[in-house]
Design a protein around this motif. Structure first.
Motif: not given
Length: 147
Positions: A90-103
């Protein structure tokens, strides 16, 4: 990538199964205001999209590939792209506003994702606009997923 945090969780196992702490006040300054759980079928994507104001705190449970692009013009990592595989841990990812993301679920079974963003979806009482810029169906988008 500035502001991006990726951390595998410590999993405590016993005869009943396992337990992992997702978020602790003494480990991050991030403060969620809501949470939701989603399931993604094997081989399928969510995103890419970005938020103008919202930061996301994802917890991936399963085998996922996370794609991130820094779309913040004032960031020293502007336009940088990263691809991160979460494996079985299990992994966490904190993505600030302005970072485009997909998974993408790269496993062979359904995968779970918990998100605990720092903004309410559609604001208080779900009466505001959705803070989301979607790139999924834009063929001219620079945020393309190549597998």
């Amino acid at each position: 990538m500035e502001g991006l945090e990726i951390r595998e969780l410590t999993v405590h196992k016993d005869q009943r199964g396992w337990l992992a702490e997702i978020i602790r006040d003494d480990e991050t300054a991030f403060r969620p205001v809501m949470s939701y759980l989603s399931m993604t079928s094997p081989g399928l994507f969510r995103g890419p999209h970005e938020h103008r104001d919202q930061a996301d705190f994802f917890c991936f449970i399963g085998n996922f590939r996370l794609y991130v692009w820094d779309n913040r013009k004032d960031s020293p990592t502007y336009l940088e792209k990263k691809i991160i595989d979460t494996k079985e841990i299990p992994t966490v990812a904190i993505l600030p506003a302005g970072i485009v993301h997909a998974y993408k679920n790269i496993g062979s079974s359904d995968g779970l994702v918990i998100n605990m963003p720092d903004r309410l979806f559609m604001g208080e009482g779900k009466t505001g606009p959705v803070d989301e810029i979607r790139y999924e169906d834009d063929p001219s988008s620079p945020f393309r997923i190549e597998d």
